[in-house]
Design a protein around this motif. Structure first.
Motif, PDB file in Angstrom:
ATOM      1  N   LEU A 256       0.869  -1.128   0.097  1.00  0.00           N
ATOM      2  CA  LEU A 256       0.020   0.104  -0.146  1.00  0.00           C
ATOM      3  C   LEU A 256       0.744   1.312  -0.144  1.00  0.00           C
ATOM      4  O   LEU A 256       0.507   2.140  -0.726  1.00  0.00           O
ATOM      5  CB  LEU A 256      -0.952  -0.086   1.095  1.00  0.00           C
ATOM      6  CG  LEU A 256      -2.156  -0.703   1.029  1.00  0.00           C
ATOM      7  CD1 LEU A 256      -3.150  -0.551   2.309  1.00  0.00           C
ATOM      8  CD2 LEU A 256      -3.168  -0.420  -0.141  1.00  0.00           C
ATOM      9  N   ALA A 257       2.019   1.218   0.895  1.00  0.00           N
ATOM     10  CA  ALA A 257       2.871   2.481   0.818  1.00  0.00           C
ATOM     11  C   ALA A 257       3.394   2.596  -0.570  1.00  0.00           C
ATOM     12  O   ALA A 257       3.406   3.801  -1.089  1.00  0.00           O
ATOM     13  CB  ALA A 257       3.957   2.134   1.763  1.00  0.00           C
ATOM     14  N   LYS A 260       0.665   3.868  -3.114  1.00  0.00           N
ATOM     15  CA  LYS A 260       0.317   5.396  -2.742  1.00  0.00           C
ATOM     16  C   LYS A 260       1.384   6.189  -3.127  1.00  0.00           C
ATOM     17  O   LYS A 260       1.163   7.328  -3.794  1.00  0.00           O
ATOM     18  CB  LYS A 260      -0.052   5.561  -1.119  1.00  0.00           C
ATOM     19  CG  LYS A 260      -0.229   6.924  -0.819  1.00  0.00           C
ATOM     20  CD  LYS A 260      -1.184   6.871   0.250  1.00  0.00           C
ATOM     21  CE  LYS A 260      -1.481   8.421   0.515  1.00  0.00           C
ATOM     22  NZ  LYS A 260      -2.848   8.664   1.350  1.00  0.00           N
ATOM     23  N   LEU A 284     -10.782   1.616   4.131  1.00  0.00           N
ATOM     24  CA  LEU A 284      -9.938   2.173   2.783  1.00  0.00           C
ATOM     25  C   LEU A 284     -10.738   2.447   1.806  1.00  0.00           C
ATOM     26  O   LEU A 284     -11.897   1.941   1.528  1.00  0.00           O
ATOM     27  CB  LEU A 284      -8.662   1.236   2.618  1.00  0.00           C
ATOM     28  CG  LEU A 284      -7.747   0.785   3.727  1.00  0.00           C
ATOM     29  CD1 LEU A 284      -6.719  -0.209   3.591  1.00  0.00           C
ATOM     30  CD2 LEU A 284      -6.840   2.294   4.002  1.00  0.00           C
TER      31      LEU A 284
ATOM     32  N   LEU B 283      -1.244   5.717   5.219  1.00  0.00           N
ATOM     33  CA  LEU B 283      -1.710   5.155   3.945  1.00  0.00           C
ATOM     34  C   LEU B 283      -3.216   5.354   3.634  1.00  0.00           C
ATOM     35  O   LEU B 283      -3.733   5.020   2.529  1.00  0.00           O
ATOM     36  CB  LEU B 283      -1.807   3.445   4.295  1.00  0.00           C
ATOM     37  CG  LEU B 283      -0.291   2.844   4.404  1.00  0.00           C
ATOM     38  CD1 LEU B 283      -0.220   1.493   4.661  1.00  0.00           C
ATOM     39  CD2 LEU B 283       0.431   3.322   3.151  1.00  0.00           C
ATOM     40  N   LEU B 284      -3.800   5.937   4.764  1.00  0.00           N
ATOM     41  CA  LEU B 284      -5.528   6.237   4.155  1.00  0.00           C
ATOM     42  C   LEU B 284      -5.345   7.523   3.512  1.00  0.00           C
ATOM     43  O   LEU B 284      -4.206   8.246   3.256  1.00  0.00           O
ATOM     44  CB  LEU B 284      -5.969   6.749   5.509  1.00  0.00           C
ATOM     45  CG  LEU B 284      -6.199   5.520   6.336  1.00  0.00           C
ATOM     46  CD1 LEU B 284      -6.785   5.953   7.781  1.00  0.00           C
ATOM     47  CD2 LEU B 284      -7.420   4.458   5.763  1.00  0.00           C
ATOM     48  N   THR B 285      -6.321   7.792   2.666  1.00  0.00           N
ATOM     49  CA  THR B 285      -6.545   9.079   1.954  1.00  0.00           C
ATOM     50  C   THR B 285      -7.573   9.994   2.485  1.00  0.00           C
ATOM     51  O   THR B 285      -8.808   9.189   2.434  1.00  0.00           O
ATOM     52  CB  THR B 285      -6.677   8.968   0.448  1.00  0.00           C
ATOM     53  OG1 THR B 285      -5.690   7.954  -0.025  1.00  0.00           O
ATOM     54  CG2 THR B 285      -6.894   9.983  -0.403  1.00  0.00           C
ATOM     55  N   PRO B 286      -7.494  10.980   3.193  1.00  0.00           N
ATOM     56  CA  PRO B 286      -6.189  11.585   3.425  1.00  0.00           C
ATOM     57  C   PRO B 286      -5.697  10.960   4.389  1.00  0.00           C
ATOM     58  O   PRO B 286      -5.991  10.398   5.212  1.00  0.00           O
ATOM     59  CB  PRO B 286      -6.596  12.956   3.726  1.00  0.00           C
ATOM     60  CG  PRO B 286      -8.057  12.799   4.568  1.00  0.00           C
ATOM     61  CD  PRO B 286      -8.518  11.726   3.551  1.00  0.00           C
ATOM     62  N   THR B 287      -3.984  11.355   4.503  1.00  0.00           N
ATOM     63  CA  THR B 287      -3.320  10.641   5.689  1.00  0.00           C
ATOM     64  C   THR B 287      -3.794  11.197   7.126  1.00  0.00           C
ATOM     65  O   THR B 287      -4.466  12.339   6.842  1.00  0.00           O
ATOM     66  CB  THR B 287      -1.922  11.004   5.524  1.00  0.00           C
ATOM     67  OG1 THR B 287      -1.888  12.317   5.212  1.00  0.00           O
ATOM     68  CG2 THR B 287      -1.346  10.155   4.234  1.00  0.00           C
TER      69      THR B 287
END
Lengths: 343, 343
Positions: A256-257, A260, A284, B283-287
């Motif tokens: 995921l990193a 992204k 997510l 990793l989330l959007t947004p962080t």
DNA sequence: ATTCATTCATAAATCGGTTTAGTAAATCGG
DNA sequence: CCGATTTACTAAACCGATTTATGAATGAAT
């Protein structure tokens, strides 16, 4: 531990009976005990706030009502879930659990096994590193109740609980193929243990069955810390994968990193399927398709089998059992065709 | 545990010396030991594969080289991190850890404390539920080495390690205010323990200081399972918050689920700041903007303090210490103004 | 009255180490 | 050469429970 420890002798004196009688009382052997005596002991215990010393008891009884879990990596969600289930089971049965973390280090595993034996635990549940076969064998020879979980050990007949890893990957790949994917990659930690080998094997078989070539470059197995680099190389090629299977939650974090960082669109550019119950799977964007191992059930069953073996106590030992649990593919957005443009 | 247990007596016989001498050897008291004797014992131990029984040792020595951790909720990432750090510390010092999970249940906490005492652990680290003050007091009176972590207990003088919760929330709110937020809400689990109370207090003070009214409707404290409902009500109002602080990772999961369900834009419609080190924060959007508690440091320090107290062994006990650790606000996208339209 | 069970309770051995007090032999100082 | 010390080792008590063998008291049966 503290100062004025009350012992059984104190209770006996206060109640005006012998130590033996107090011991009978504590062990609920009331058969030949006068009602009067019983009451006196009860009272003495209450007044002195007596609590038995289980160390002394363990010494005599040769059991500690304690088992050990040796887990390879506690940061791994699957391991945590299993441990929790094992603890719950034994908690219900008045047995305590000592949890040891080896970080996949064979030397640490060895030390922990020795420590647990010195502590006279009644049994051990092991996520084996797989690098201490001599010691596992010794444990078997000593009739130490032992159970392997998550990973089989070649050549050691012992209770074992594993997931059906091969089938799970097979199913995941069939699913991906149905979504139109042909270039599927898989990423796992190093192939030192059975579960990872089986997942890789599932990959190989599924690809063959589907008439797809299992490309070596698409079968990545390396330390977590090296995943980023491997992905870099993988996606630098002309022939990139369009789908990827992550061997566990830690692997997924790396993927995921990377995704992204490089603004790769999931699932449009890359479909993703992940082993393990990811707490964020639904949160997510897109939601994550996961392969769920029945960790709670596996943990509880592990507890039951080990407990059985402990209670058998050397005689009438059940034959070694190997239980295989099925996984469940939970399809979510990260691998679903609906959002994926058809090529 | 197994069959043919080798004892010290066996070693003594094989080596042709007395039990006492073997014991001296094991305890490395070589001062008055012949080189010859030493060698014979060494050999006997090796040949018999002897391993001392620490239960017997513990009985005599009145210490078990084992401590207990009683944690209120192991599913909470902060707790897991602390436990891991404590275990690492004691592992380095040859002390084992028994981990007990209470699920915030006072009755379970009581049983675990009694169990650990019966097992003669050398000390206890407690995430107290706060509902067993009588028992905590008893522990103190018995001079049981004990340490509270994450939560202070009113009226009990004992080693305590906590985060600077009030200041952390204060800082978070100042940050949010700087981004233009005035309608800030906070959500935590029930206010049964000091850390949550302090966070709420930090909220109150910060809002006052900024000349903003701390609205009771914006101060939510309830069971995790009820958060969804409370958010529903909160956002049904005309006067919705534009920013929200989550009291821990479990609270955040609920908030994120709600936000996702209702397609609320973060940070545009709602800014979010979360207590705890969230592995997915980046990793989330947004962080996610997080408030990081120094869990590793807190855990290790807890180990050190308890260890000190254990070694003091009743005499020359250090005075109770209360250590307060600062948190760190890590600003990421979920609270950052750059993506937020200015009203 | 004697024998035999049954009930109730206890003394003593035991678990496997540690520790204390003590003993025998070797060494030493004068 | 003698008493004091030092060296090397051991017997026995001890930790706090459990367990076994035993004994006393009571009552029933012969």
């Amino acid at each position: 531990m503290s100062s004025n420890k009350v012992t059984m002798a104190d209770v006996a004196e206060k109640a005006g009976v012998s130590k033996s009688t107090v011991s009978q009382y504590l062990n609920k052997r009331y058969e030949y005990m006068g009602a009067e005596t019983k009451k006196k002991i009860e009272q003495a215990i209450a007044e002195l706030d007596y609590q038995p010393n289980v160390v002394a008891r363990s010494l005599k009884q040769k059991r500690t009502s304690t088992i050990g879990i040796i887990v390879a990596n506690i940061m791994h969600s699957f391991s945590t879930e299993i441990c929790r289930a094992i603890e719950d089971y034994f908690q219900e049965h008045g047995i305590n659990v000592i949890l040891c973390n080896t970080d996949e280090d064979a030397e640490k595993e060895k030390r922990y096994i020795e420590m647990l034996q010195a502590k006279q635990v009644d049994g051990i549940i092991l996520f084996p590193t797989g690098k201490n076969n001599a010691i596992y064998k010794k444990l078997r020879k000593q009739h130490t109740p032992i159970l392997f979980i998550d990973r089989k050990v070649e050549g050691i007949k012992s209770d074992t609980i594993v997931a059906n890893n091969e089938a799970a990957v097979f199913e995941a790949i069939e699913h991906l193929a149905k979504q139109g994917h042909a270039k599927i990659a898989i990423v796992t930690a190093p192939l030192l243990i059975s579960s990872r080998i089986e997942r890789m094997e599932g990959y190989r078989k599924a690809m063959k069955k589907l008439g797809l070539e299992p490309k070596p470059e698409f079968m990545i197995h390396c330390e977590i810390s090296q995943i980023r680099g491997r992905l870099q190389s993988l996606f630098a090629e002309a022939d990139k994968p369009t789908a990827i299977i992550a061997g566990n939650d830690l692997v997924m974090l790396e993927i995921l990193a990377y995704v992204k960082e490089n603004r790769i669109q999931i699932p449009n550019e890359l479909a993703l399927v992940v082993f393990d119950n990811i707490r964020f799977a639904d949160l997510l964007t897109p939601t994550l398709t996961t392969i769920s191992q029945p960790s709670a059930k596996m943990g509880r069953t592990a507890g039951e089998l080990l407990h059985e073996r402990i209670q058998a106590g050397g005689q009438a030992e059940p034959a070694p059992r190997e239980l295989v649990f099925d996984c469940k593919l939970i399809v979510r957005e990260s691998s679903s065709a609906s959002t994926r443009p058809i090529n």
